[in-house]
Design an enzyme around this catalytic site. Structure first.
Site, PDB file in Angstrom:
ATOM      1  N   ASP A 160       2.812  -5.228   7.790  1.00  0.00           N
ATOM      2  CA  ASP A 160       1.631  -4.378   7.668  1.00  0.00           C
ATOM      3  C   ASP A 160       0.401  -5.286   7.758  1.00  0.00           C
ATOM      4  O   ASP A 160       0.050  -5.976   6.803  1.00  0.00           O
ATOM      5  CB  ASP A 160       1.676  -3.640   6.320  1.00  0.00           C
ATOM      6  CG  ASP A 160       0.427  -2.803   6.082  1.00  0.00           C
ATOM      7  OD1 ASP A 160      -0.501  -2.864   6.901  1.00  0.00           O
ATOM      8  OD2 ASP A 160       0.381  -2.103   5.055  1.00  0.00           O
ATOM      9  N   CYS A 211      -4.706   2.661  -3.735  1.00  0.00           N
ATOM     10  CA  CYS A 211      -3.471   3.096  -3.052  1.00  0.00           C
ATOM     11  C   CYS A 211      -2.351   2.078  -3.266  1.00  0.00           C
ATOM     12  O   CYS A 211      -1.564   1.792  -2.342  1.00  0.00           O
ATOM     13  CB  CYS A 211      -3.684   3.336  -1.555  1.00  0.00           C
ATOM     14  SG  CYS A 211      -4.902   4.588  -1.225  1.00  0.00           S
ATOM     15  N   LYS A 256     -10.498  -0.771  10.372  1.00  0.00           N
ATOM     16  CA  LYS A 256     -10.697  -1.890   9.444  1.00  0.00           C
ATOM     17  C   LYS A 256     -11.107  -3.143  10.207  1.00  0.00           C
ATOM     18  O   LYS A 256     -11.324  -4.194   9.618  1.00  0.00           O
ATOM     19  CB  LYS A 256      -9.422  -2.153   8.639  1.00  0.00           C
ATOM     20  CG  LYS A 256      -9.091  -1.012   7.653  1.00  0.00           C
ATOM     21  CD  LYS A 256      -7.919  -1.360   6.795  1.00  0.00           C
ATOM     22  CE  LYS A 256      -7.292  -0.153   6.115  1.00  0.00           C
ATOM     23  NZ  LYS A 256      -8.073   0.404   5.013  1.00  0.00           N
ATOM     24  N   HIS A 304       0.866  -1.182   0.000  1.00  0.00           N
ATOM     25  CA  HIS A 304       0.000   0.000   0.000  1.00  0.00           C
ATOM     26  C   HIS A 304       0.909   1.239   0.000  1.00  0.00           C
ATOM     27  O   HIS A 304       2.037   1.188   0.515  1.00  0.00           O
ATOM     28  CB  HIS A 304      -0.838  -0.044   1.282  1.00  0.00           C
ATOM     29  CG  HIS A 304      -1.925   0.958   1.379  1.00  0.00           C
ATOM     30  ND1 HIS A 304      -1.705   2.243   1.805  1.00  0.00           N
ATOM     31  CD2 HIS A 304      -3.253   0.863   1.131  1.00  0.00           C
ATOM     32  CE1 HIS A 304      -2.862   2.889   1.814  1.00  0.00           C
ATOM     33  NE2 HIS A 304      -3.811   2.080   1.410  1.00  0.00           N
TER      34      HIS A 304
HETATM   35  C1  LIG Z   1      -2.428  -2.943   3.358  1.00  0.00           C
HETATM   36  C2  LIG Z   1      -2.753  -1.574   3.884  1.00  0.00           C
HETATM   37  N1  LIG Z   1      -1.823  -0.920   4.588  1.00  0.00           N
HETATM   38  C3  LIG Z   1      -2.064   0.307   5.099  1.00  0.00           C
HETATM   39  C4  LIG Z   1      -3.274   0.922   4.912  1.00  0.00           C
HETATM   40  C5  LIG Z   1      -3.497   2.284   5.472  1.00  0.00           C
HETATM   41  O1  LIG Z   1      -4.521   2.253   6.400  1.00  0.00           O
HETATM   42  P1  LIG Z   1      -5.055   3.637   7.014  1.00  0.00           P
HETATM   43  O2  LIG Z   1      -5.586   4.424   5.866  1.00  0.00           O
HETATM   44  O3  LIG Z   1      -6.107   3.204   7.977  1.00  0.00           O
HETATM   45  O4  LIG Z   1      -3.906   4.282   7.672  1.00  0.00           O
HETATM   46  C6  LIG Z   1      -4.266   0.284   4.178  1.00  0.00           C
HETATM   47  C7  LIG Z   1      -5.560   0.929   3.919  1.00  0.00           C
HETATM   48  O5  LIG Z   1      -6.338   0.534   3.084  1.00  0.00           O
HETATM   49  C8  LIG Z   1      -4.008  -1.007   3.666  1.00  0.00           C
HETATM   50  O6  LIG Z   1      -4.919  -1.679   2.952  1.00  0.00           O
END
Ligand SMILES: Cc1ncc(COP(=O)(O)O)c(C=O)c1O
Length: 406
Positions: free
Chosen positions: A196, A361, A222, A119
């Site tokens: 992550d 993203c 989430k 991401h």
């Molecule tokens: C794999 C992954 N990492 C990090 C994030 C970032 O999460 P946040 O926007 O809650 O900080 C996301 C969000 O979709 C994600 O899917």
């Protein structure tokens, strides 16, 4: 149709233009069960004060429930409470690692390895920190189905790699990454590992005594908790050696005119007034998930995922990305011939079916797969095969509505 888990989510009972809401964007954020809404509400109704400040009874209550929430998260991760840092979200946790650990440990010539599945929240902070320190940023590439081949791990994880960051589950393809293999190799060559867990924490049990990660991050929103609360977990020795990321109130021991000393863990990394209501909501979400049990969660989600894979891949004019092989959690990506994903999502919305369309993203991943954008349906424990049917029926209409024929 009633479902006992879905019934616990007030928002999912809402109608859109008289139609049942079919929420298939839980990878972006989940909805919240009544138990979480009640716990967050109770905090603001009965327990709200600034934690770690007031010596009066209400202030102590706020501190108590905030620290109790940390204890719940620690138990959830099978970790020590002082190793659990509350942040705003996974993104802030990842930035904390990059700026605090990265800026003080990386030097020109060092290598940071991440996967092409990442991401932007992992990708961009390491780009910035590598640029500032002179380290190089390298990638573990997947094959066309999103799998990282063993040979790639052996080829890239060699001397000079100081840090390896990996998404546990891809937010686009929903596929579980080969964490054990990657992290075992990373540790053999003396690298620090970052997991992550933004897309895995809602779906599978995380045990920090077994995962072989040095850092782990996830977002509360989430996994059924309120927005604005996230977690960073790290091993004590790493956190103790790292400088604070944000400085200010509540993270200090002593402040003099020209310098300051830091509070012990975890406060050293929690500058300013914290989202105590969010932390209480996160603890309630964890309690709620524990009351269901991961076995139930996985059984339900696996059934919905497999059904979605079969149903969508049997439709004409649809390409489903990735592979049905391996373990999947929560997401399925696809495109409809000749139709832009935003048009697909807009037509589905007319039937109250919510999916995500775009680059998710993860622009480098999409480019690597030869795509500029795609549709993503993502699931949580409240979804059923009826939701997948609603999606499939909606998809059958899209090309027709847009004038492409059946
Ligand atoms: C794999 C992954 N990492 C990090 C994030 C970032 O999460 P946040 O926007 O809650 O900080 C996301 C969000 O979709 C994600 O899917």
């Amino acid at each position: 149709m009633t479902d006992e888990i879905m019934e616990q989510f007030p928002l999912l009972k809402q109608k859109q233009d008289g139609k049942r809401l079919v929420y298939l964007d839980s990878g972006a954020t989940t909805q919240r069960p009544q138990a979480v809404l009640d716990a967050a509400n109770q905090f603001y109704l009965e327990q709200n004060a600034n934690p770690h400040r007031g010596v009066y009874t209400l202030g102590e209550t706020a501190t108590e429930v905030y620290e109790k929430a940390r204890g719940t998260v620690a138990k959830f991760l099978n970790a020590k409470p002082e190793e659990v840092i509350f942040t705003r979200n996974a993104t802030e946790s990842l930035n904390l690692i990059a700026y605090s650990w990265g800026m003080s440990n990386l030097h020109a010539g060092d290598r940071v390895v991440i996967s092409i599945l990442e991401h932007h929240s992992t990708l961009v902070p390491w780009q910035q920190v590598c640029r500032a320190t002179g380290a190089t940023l390298e990638y573990l590439y997947t094959d066309q189905s999103g799998v990282i081949p063993d040979v790639e791990i052996e080829k890239k994880l060699t001397k000079g790699v100081k840090l390896v960051a990996l998404t546990h589950v891809s937010n686009v393809l929903g596929l579980l990454s080969p964490v054990q293999k990657v992290f075992a190799r990373a540790h053999e060559i003396g690298a620090v590992t970052v997991l992550d867990a933004a897309q895995s924490a809602p779906h599978l049990k995380l045990d920090m005594q077994k995962l072989d990660a040095d850092f782990l991050v996830f977002s509360g929103h989430k996994l059924y908790a309120p927005l604005g609360i996230g977690v960073l977990w790290a091993k004590t020795e790493l956190l103790e050696a790292m400088p604070p990321f944000l400085t200010g109130g509540d993270m200090i021991e002593t402040v003099r005119e020209q310098d300051a000393t830091w509070a012990p863990l975890p406060e050293k990394f929690e500058a300013g007034t914290q989202n105590a209501g969010g932390a209480v909501g996160l603890a309630a979400a964890i309690d709620w998930m524990n009351s269901l049990g991961f076995e139930t969660i996985q059984k339900r989600e696996d059934r919905v995922y497999r059904y979605a894979w079969e149903r969508l891949s049997s439709l004409e004019h649809i390409t489903v990305y990735g592979t049905p092989e391996g373990q999947h959690y929560g997401a399925i990506a696809f495109n409809l011939d000749e139709v832009h994903p935003h048009d697909v999502a807009t037509v589905l919305d007319a039937d109250a079916v919510c999916i995500r369309a775009g680059h998710h993203c993860a622009q480098p991943l999409l480019r690597h797969l030869g795509l500029s954008s795609c549709c993503r349906a993502s699931f949580a424990v409240y979804n059923t095969t009826d939701d997948v049917d609603a999606l499939a029926e909606g998809l059958l209409k899209v090309r027709r509505w847009l004038g492409y024929g059946a």
